[in-house]
Structure formats: structure tokens, C-alpha cells
Design a protein around this motif. Structure first.
Motif: not given
Length: 626
Positions: A247-262, A300-309
Motif C-alpha cells: 500500500d505504501d509503495g514498497y516491495q515484499v519478498a516471501l521466502l520459503a525453504p522448498t519449491e512445494v511450500l513456495a 529491479a524495475r519495481a514491476e512486481l509488488d510481491l515475489v514468492f521464492g
């Protein structure tokens, strides 16, 4: 009179006689035994040969006769039952204190003879009278030598705990000096998210969300651990925190230990995120390099808000335009340096807020000791409608009976997990592997779709099987522990764990939590082999008896120790070698208070404080809580 230097030299000599020359020597100087001074035993209830502690009022003292050293003391407890004490050697100073009418606390083995109760050369402490306070913990007795008191050795323990608390609190103070983005000004996205949710947050979830929201509104990096039992609803809280950052214009990374969980996180969150117009992507190691490069450019270009990985998000090549919040699920499954790298994903010197999640509840004593520099939020209730899971123990010899039960569950429109510890046969371990179980289940269940998923499958193949299971097309899913966390299939009502004795308690609890997410009565069957060791029996007993994750965590801590429990052993972190959290937990509160006072009075950079931390923490203070 001896000089101070002479006394110090003599003390050093006595320590060296015990092999105590360095810090690590003291740390590994374990107690010989523990004496229990925490309770009294009335003399009227004792039996011959019992070791006990009691309070006595001295009735008479018979000092040693000429040429002998034996002394006889007779006393009586509060009920008037007398006890004779025989000492083979006493000192004049002791005799001067042992006067009729005085009180003493004695400990030793009681013998019942012709003259009544007797105790040979007991341990003695003088007390002021009946009702004197008792010790609150067991008293360690260390290997010693002449001239060294037990109390001198017991200070070592306090030094170690004090150094730990100083290090943790100093880490918190230093973190408060770093800058982080301020969030929470915009609430529109959060309000829309609440309007789209098909359920109400529990009171516990609301409280935890408020704590996180308060952290995000400050210019100090959040360093919070969100813990809750399996199925308590941690993911939705993490998502609502992410929406505040976005909402405030920042990006978020959500990190999981396995691909299944991501994949599971993405699948659970995407319906809501798409309604809100949030731009998302998933970056995992299984993607082609060209796709990874495209996603890195978009981040890097801020074209994504939330990245799962997965760990792929931690690569040096991944740079965020404006990372405001990093969320790490199952944080103990990442190395310390990996978690540290999240701090450096911004180029402007600011540090993103960090929210770590764990479904392994942490006992209070461990949190006080190892997580003192963290803020800890606990979701301590399950969403309404969850039914308790029944746990059953079954010998592996009854596998065919169990397969008939599996068919009954499927015919009742339910689904089944069948978890195995290995993918292929192992010469070292006689375990039934997933591929063999898969083939056996297909033969035993004609007409029923059985799927197989394990870590060696490609990302696409795993996702295809998981999608089919979630859609209800696959009725029985044979899997390794890649499905330990994150999988949410409400129709799954039976969890079978083969060779359950080979799994840790935390794994067993996590796997059991994959069922019980619908309205049907769910069950977890633990298949075990015939030759069980003591540790395996203890684990199976604990998981059978307890549903509460905190009770299971306490047992897990007892079995594994704090390093493996918290995922710290691989970090190089200097764990407690001398203190024991169960035994010495009562020292934590006063030593935490002392550490706080010392840091406030002397400052974080005081040389004495720095030296004490370096002595005990091994130079890894900056990696304590990555």
C-alpha cells in the motif's frame, strides 16, 4: 599475611590441578552430581536407606573424646521425631555453632537401628528455625580440589548466561540505530483485503496483526518472529502485513525453504492478491535461466509488488528496487548467512523489515534465552471448525490392514497422505521407500488414482501431481517430507507416516497437521518397526499423547537440545555449554535485568562488556539473530 598476588597464584594453581586453564575448560567442567535441597521429608514417614533432607532442632551434642574425632549430635524435627547424626571429623568452628536449641538442615541416608533413626556424616547447613526457605533448584556439585569452593565454580555458569544476555540485548540496541521504511500510512488495500476474506480473524490473529502493524509504522527495522501451531493461520497474517507494505509503495519478498511450500503460498494467496490488483511472481531454482533473468529485471524495475521464492531469491544477482518487507517462512531451515543477505537487498542503506515465521512452537525458557533480541508474537488458538486429530500407533506388519482402511477413506470421499522417509532403497537403512510404497498401493487399490511426489521430481512434475491432489483427482498421495509444511487440502482426512520412528518430533507434528483441515474426523497413523530404541519410543509416546505443539516442543527440546531445535547449530553460534535451561532457568530473569542495567550504565561499547561477550559468544554476536 599473604599478598593478593600470592593468593591469586595459589587459586590459579588449584584451578590447574583440575585441568581448568582456559574458558572452554571451565565451560566443559560438568557437575559430578546434583543435590536436592528443594524439599523436606518428615522423619515419621521415612524408610530404611532413604536419602532425604530434614530440618532439626539440636537436642544434644557429644564432642569427640580424647584421641578420637567422632562427634555425635541428636536433633528432632518439627513433629518431635529424633534423629542421631554421627560425624567422623568435625572442626572446632563447627562445634562452636552446633549448640542445643540451634537449628540445622541435614541431608543424607537414613538408617534405622536399635537406637532409632541415624544418619552418618550428613551434609549440614545452619538455619534460623523451622520453616526456613528452601532452595528453588538442584545444587550442582563439581569436581573440585582443596581450597576451591563450589560457589566459585557456580559463578562460571552465571558468567555464561550474563554474556549471552548482554550479546542479545546489545544486538537489539544496535538494530535500533539502523533505519527502515515507515509503513502504514495507506490503509485502503488492507481494508479491501478484509472485505474479501471469507472468514473473520481470530482474536489471537487480530492481536498479532496489531503488533506487526505497530512495528511497521516505526523507522526501526522490525525483527519479529511469528510463531503458531500447525494450521493456526500464520500465512494470512503475513499476507496482511505484506499488503500494508505494498500500500505504501514498497516491495515484499516471501521466502520459503522448498519449491512445494513456495508454490503452496502462491496458490493460497493469489486469489486474494489478484482481486486486489497486486503484481506477483514466483522465483525458484527450477526455472530456466532465461525466465530467472526476466524476473530479476522485473524486480529491479519495481514491476512486481510481491515475489514468492526459495533460496533463488537470496542470490546476489537479485536486487529489489524498493524492498520494504522480507517474510521468511520456516526460518530455522535457512542458514544464518542466508537470512542475513536479506538485509542487503536495498542499495540506499536502509534495511527492510523482517518477519520470520515458524510452526514449531518454542518453549518459554528457550525464547527467553536464545530469542531475547527478537520480538515474538504467538498465535495461540486455532480457527473455529478444526476437529482434533486422532493419533494411532500401528506396527509395520499390519500394512495390508491399513491399505484396506485407506480404501474405506477414499470410498467415503476423503483423501489420504502416505509419507515415506526415503525415495529409493538404502543399504544402510532398511526402510520402505516411496517408490515401492507407491507401486504397492497402486496394486492394492485398483481403480483409485495414486500419485507420487518427492524432491527429485522436476518442479513442473511436482506441481502437476500436487494440483491433481488438490483438485481431488489424485485420491492417495505418496510423498516424502516435501509436503511437510504448507499443503492445505481440506478433504484429506488420513495421514499415514511410514517408519515414524525415523522422524523427528517437529516433523511428525508438522506432518500430522496436514490433515484435520476440513470438517471430517481426521486421523494420523504412525507405522513403526519392531526394534525401537529408547529415543524413538520417547518421540512416538510424545506425539501420541500430545496435540499441543508447545508440549511437543518441550519434549523435542529435551531430546535434541537448543542448537538443533532452533536451527542454530549449523550457524557456528556458540551455544550454552555450561548452563542448562531446564535446571538454571531461574537465573535468566535476574541476569537479563543485570544485562540491561549494565548496558544502560556503561554503554554498548564498554571494553569489559565487549570482552565478556567475546569470551563466551565466540565472536559471532552479529550473527545471533539473522
Amino acid at each position: 599475611m599473604a599478598s593478593q598476588s600470592t593468593i591469586a597464584d595459589e587459586s590459579d594453581r588449584r584451578f590447574r590441578l583440575l585441568g581448568l586453564a582456559s574458558d572452554i575448560d571451565f565451560a566443559l567442567h560438568w557437575p559430578l552430581r546434583y543435590e536436592d535441597w528443594t524439599r523436606l521429608t518428615p522423619l515419621k514417614n521415612v524408610y530404611d536407606g532413604q536419602i532425604l533432607q530434614c530440618d532439626l532442632k539440636i537436642i544434644s551434642v557429644q564432642p569427640p573424646s580424647r584421641g578420637k574425632q567422632t562427634c555425635r549430635v541428636v536433633g528432632a524435627d518439627a513433629s518431635g521425631v529424633s534423629l542421631g547424626l554421627t560425624f567422623f571429623k568435625v572442626y572446632p568452628s563447627q562445634l562452636a555453632q552446633w549448640q542445643p536449641g540451634k537449628h540445622m538442615r541435614v541431608q543424607g541416608e537414613v538408617k534405622r537401628g536399635v537406637l532409632g533413626l541415624d544418619m552418618l556424616h550428613p551434609h549440614v547447613r545452619l538455619i534460623k528455625g523451622f520453616g526456613a526457605p528452601l532452595e528453588k533448584h538442584l545444587t550442582p556439585v563439581y569436581p573440585s580440589t582443596a581450597g576451591l569452593s563450589q560457589w566459585a565454580l557456580l559463578r562460571v555458569l552465571c558468567d555464561e548466561l550474563l554474556a549471552q544476555q548482554l550479546g542479545l540485548q546489545r544486538a537489539r540496541i544496535r538494530r535500533a540505530s539502523r533505519a527502515a521504511p515507515i509503513m502504514g500510512g495507506e490503509k485502503a488495500g488492507l481494508a479491501r483485503a478484509f472485505s474479501c476474506l471469507p472468514f473473520q480473524l481470530t482474536r489471537s490473529q487480530q492481536r498479532v496483526l496489531a503488533e506487526i502493524t505497530e512495528d511497521l509504522s516505526r523507522a526501526i527495522p522490525m525483527h519479529r518472529l511469528l510463531q503458531g501451531d500447525v494450521g493456526s493461520g500464520k500465512t494470512i497474517i503475513a499476507l496482511l502485513a505484506a499488503l500494508q507494505a505494498i500500500d505504501d509503495g514498497y516491495q515484499v519478498a516471501l521466502l520459503a525453504p522448498t519449491e512445494v511450500l513456495a508454490d503452496q503460498h502462491a496458490a493460497k494467496c493469489l486469489p486474494l492478491l489478484e482481486k486486489l490488483g497486486i503484481r506477483t511472481a514466483k522465483l525458484t531454482g527450477g526455472l530456466k535461466e532465461s525466465e530467472k533473468r526476466r524476473l530479476r529485471d522485473s524486480i529491479a524495475r519495481a514491476e512486481l509488488d510481491l515475489v514468492f521464492g526459495t533460496h533463488a531469491l537470496l542470490e546476489e544477482k537479485v536486487r529489489f528496487a524498493n524492498l520494504g518487507l522480507a517474510i521468511v517462512d520456516e526460518q530455522h531451515r535457512f542458514g544464518v548467512r542466508q537470512r542475513l543477505s536479506l538485509r542487503h537487498k536495498r542499495d540506499d542503506g536502509m534495511e527492510p523489515h523482517l518477519l520470520m515465521m515458524s510452526a514449531t512452537p518454542i518453549p518459554r525458557s528457550l525464547a527467553m534465552s536464545y530469542l531475547a533480541d527478537l520480538d515474538v508474537s504467538v498465535i495461540d488458538e486455532l480457527p473455529p471448525g478444526r476437529s482434533p486429530i486422532r493419533t494411532r500407533l500401528l506396527q509395520a506388519s499390519r500394512r495390508m490392514d491399513l491399505m484396506r482402511w485407506v480404501r474405506q477413506e477414499v470410498e467415503a470421499s476423503h483423501q489420504v497422505y502416505w509419507v515415506c522417509p526415503l525415495i529409493e532403497e538404502s543399504e544402510a537403512l532398511d526402510l520402505r521407500h516411496a517408490q515401492e510404497s507407491f507401486a504397492q498401493l497402486k496394486d492394492a487399490l485398483p481403480g483409485i488414482e495414486v500419485g507420487l511426489v518427492h524432491g527429485r521430481l522436476s518442479s513442473q512434475d511436482k506441481q502437476t501431481v500436487m494440483d491433481a491432489f488438490q483438485a481431488g483427482q489424485v485420491k492417495v498421495l505418496v510423498a516424502t517430507t516435501v509436503i511437510e509444511v504448507g499443503v492445505d487440502v481440506p478433504q484429506a482426512s488420513l495421514m499415514v507416516i511410514e517408519h515414524a520412528e525415523r522422524f523427528g518430533l517437529a516433523q511428525l507434528h508438522q506432518l500430522r497437521g496436514r490433515v484435520g483441515r476440513g470438517r471430517a474426523q481426521s486421523q494420523c497413523v504412525l507405522l513403526y518397526g519392531e526394534a525401537l530404541g529408547a529415543s524413538a519410543k520417547a518421540r512416538l509416546k510424545a506425539i501420541y499423547q500430545h496435540q499441543d505443539g508447545f508440549e511437543i516442543a518441550r519434549e523435542d527440546l529435551r531430546i535434541r537440545g537448543p542448537g538443533e531445535f532452533l536451527g542454530l547449530r549449523q550457524s557456528g553460534l556458540s551455544l550454552l555449554r555450561y548452563a542448562d535451561l531446564e535446571r538454571d532457568g531461574l537465573y535468566l530473569n535476574p541476569l537479563r535485568a543485570l544485562a540491561s542495567e549494565l548496558l544502560e550504565r556503561k554503554g554498548c561499547e564498554d571494553p569489559a562488556i565487549t570482552a565478556l561477550i567475546a569470551c563466551w559468544q565466540g565472536g559471532v554476536e552479529d550473527r545471533l539473530k539473522a
